[in-house]
Write a protein that holds these residues in place. Structure first.
Motif, short mmCIF file in Angstrom:
data_model
loop_
_atom_site.label_atom_id
_atom_site.label_comp_id
_atom_site.label_asym_id
_atom_site.label_seq_id
_atom_site.Cartn_x
_atom_site.Cartn_y
_atom_site.Cartn_z
N LEU A 5 4.65 31.31 -8.00
CA LEU A 5 5.57 30.82 -6.98
C LEU A 5 6.98 31.34 -7.24
N ALA A 6 7.36 31.47 -8.50
CA ALA A 6 8.69 32.00 -8.82
C ALA A 6 8.85 33.42 -8.30
N ILE A 7 7.79 34.23 -8.42
CA ILE A 7 7.85 35.61 -7.92
C ILE A 7 7.96 35.62 -6.39
N LEU A 8 7.18 34.77 -5.73
CA LEU A 8 7.26 34.70 -4.27
C LEU A 8 8.67 34.30 -3.83
N ARG A 9 9.23 33.28 -4.47
CA ARG A 9 10.57 32.84 -4.10
C ARG A 9 11.61 33.92 -4.33
N ARG A 10 11.48 34.63 -5.45
CA ARG A 10 12.43 35.71 -5.74
C ARG A 10 12.32 36.83 -4.71
N THR A 11 11.08 37.13 -4.31
CA THR A 11 10.86 38.18 -3.31
C THR A 11 11.47 37.79 -1.97
N LEU A 12 11.19 36.57 -1.52
CA LEU A 12 11.74 36.10 -0.24
C LEU A 12 13.26 36.08 -0.27
N ALA A 13 13.83 35.68 -1.40
CA ALA A 13 15.29 35.65 -1.51
C ALA A 13 15.87 37.06 -1.43
#
Length: 509
Positions: free
Chosen positions: A180-188
């Motif tokens: 989830l941290a990677i997904l959030r970083r990507t979306l940001a």
């Protein structure tokens, strides 16, 4: 023109420029061909004992799995992987040299945002926190498609379009986990990307990836340029779509109020990709792209090399150019992570090359990597970052990503790439909104067959018509034109929205 290409004096193989027939004699080497050798494939120029290393580019690409006679086709039937020491740590920084810049940087016509970042395109983006809101996001973007509803963007010529970038994750994952941290970083990274004038982020409402938490964790600020809402809070699908359409309409005038002005090429951040590679990739398009990146770095720009499984076996060539021991060790840590990851998953890094790569003449991941790493040129490696991490250093940067092109390029764009250069020998179909994606053919046969998909033909190098360095200059000038607004073939075809694929890492529960 010779029937073959010799890449290094110490090589055990040559590369066929054309189909070689049994009985033909290669006059440059006085080698008689034993059997058929397809174009782009390897032919032995000496007898090789079973278990002996086989070299291409002057580097080991594998070991003979059976005795190979001079003149035989060298490929998967007689060449295999093997373990050997490459000196990646011992020789770290050995080839690092100061980069000599230019007196006057080249320019392109870019869009300068209020925060000082520079865009090569001007989109409005519709992102999703979770797969459940993908349909709503696409419905909103479809209302602004110029081929379906041209009236919506009439009068807004400076807007490149409204694009929905959706994904298949955001729920049923550990709320505190790496995935989830990677997904959030990507979306940001996409939400903050210079090529977006503004972004809507749409959720369902009950997903693990809560929008409010994402905004907090990534240090974002909502407002006119970053608007968020959920389907559940909007009263369902139809009302959420209409809410999004009205939000976009409210952004159009402001998003259109931009102009392109001359800016330094130092504002370019180019993501480097290769897909559908073949035996020519490491001879033509990849080294020519590397020559273009050397120019970009000298002009103060940034090149992002990625696809860690596809530099495996060539990592020593990068650590030798690392600016410091610390940077070299960062790269080696990522290599070790991938080795452990494959062991944990019961996978093998040599499952790459793909079937298409092998049909094009690539046999092992060692061989593919030695060609792939050439995209990075010859300047110092100045930083190593993790997937979708913001790139802040100028120069050659390595980002840890999988070798799968959509996932890799998604990470690069999240890290700030405002243009992608993509080499292909088999004819990959790819785009990467909001960043334009340039395609470079490795061979002239592909160019003739699929010219409607390819921007530049690097096959002229293998044909003997142009040097690698001269082609590098052509690519660099083309990059400046595309960054200034010239449309690439993939943009004209409408590629880009379906190729947004954040790295899915972690357990799904």
């Amino acid at each position: 023109m010779s029937f073959t290409i010799r890449l290094h004096v110490d090589d055990d193989v040559l590369i066929a420029r054309q189909q070689l027939i049994a009985g033909a004699v290669l006059p440059d080497e006085q080698v008689r061909v034993l059997g058929l050798v397809p174009p782009g494939h390897k032919i032995a120029i000496r007898d090789i004992a079973v278990g002996a290393p086989v070299r291409r580019y002057g580097q080991i690409i594998g070991f003979a799995s059976q005795a190979i006679r001079c003149g035989e086709h060298v490929h998967v039937h007689n060449l295999a992987m093997g373990v050997f020491e490459r000196g990646a740590a011992d020789m770290a920084c050995a080839d690092a040299r100061p980069t000599v810049g230019v007196d006057h940087a080249a320019t392109f016509r870019g869009i300068v945002r209020p925060n000082g970042s520079v865009a090569t395109r001007n989109y409005i983006g519709v992102l999703t926190s979770v797969n459940c809101s993908a349909t709503v996001a696409r419905a909103i973007a479809d209302r602004f498609r110029r081929d379906i509803h041209p009236q919506e963007l009439d009068g807004f010529p400076n807007i490149d379009g409204v694009v929905a970038l959706t994904h298949g994750s955001g729920c049923a994952v550990d709320a505190e986990g790496e995935g989830l941290a990677i997904l959030r970083r990507t979306l940001a990274g996409y939400a903050l990307h210079a090529n977006f004038a503004a972004v809507l982020v749409i959720g369902l409402g009950c997903e693990t990836n809560q929008i409010e938490r994402w905004v907090e964790v990534e240090g974002l600020t909502t407002g006119m340029n970053l608007q968020t809402f959920t389907i559940q809070d909007s009263g369902g699908t139809a009302l959420a779509v209409e809410r999004g359409v009205q939000a976009v309409r409210g952004l159009l005038e402001r998003a259109n109020a931009v102009e392109r002005i001359p800016v330094s090429a130092s504002h370019l951040v180019v993501g480097l990709q290769c897909g559908g590679s073949d035996g020519y990739s490491g001879i033509t398009a990849n080294p020519a792209l590397g020559a273009a990146m050397d120019r970009l770095v000298r002009h103060g720009g940034t090149a992002i090399l990625s696809e860690t499984p596809e530099i495996y076996g060539a990592e020593h060539l990068l650590t030798r150019r690392a600016e410091s021991q610390e940077i070299a060790e960062k790269l080696l840590q990522r290599i070790r992570w991938w080795e452990a990851y494959c062991d944990r998953m019961g996978a093998d890094l040599n499952n790459n090359p793909s079937a298409g790569n092998k049909a094009g003449g690539l046999t092992t991941i060692l061989e593919k990597s030695l060609g792939a790493v050439a995209k990075g040129g010859s300047t110092n490696l100045v930083e190593v970052v993790e997937y979708a991490q913001r790139v802040t250093r100028r120069g050659l940067v390595f980002m840890d990503t999988p070798g799968y092109d959509p996932v890799s390029a998604t990470g690069q764009v999240a890290g700030g790439a405002n243009l992608i250069c993509f080499t292909t020998g088999r004819g990959s179909a790819y785009g990467c909104a909001p960043a334009p994606s340039m395609k470079l053919a490795t061979n002239s046969a592909l160019w003739r067959r699929q010219a409607s998909d390819i921007d530049i033909n690097c096959g002229n190098i293998a044909d003997g018509d142009v040097t690698v360095d001269a082609m590098g200059e052509q690519i660099f000038q083309s990059i400046l034109r595309v960054a200034s607004g010239e449309k690439t073939k993939s943009e004209l075809h409408g590629y880009g929205q379906n190729e947004f694929v954040p790295w899915s890492l972690g357990a799904v529960t």
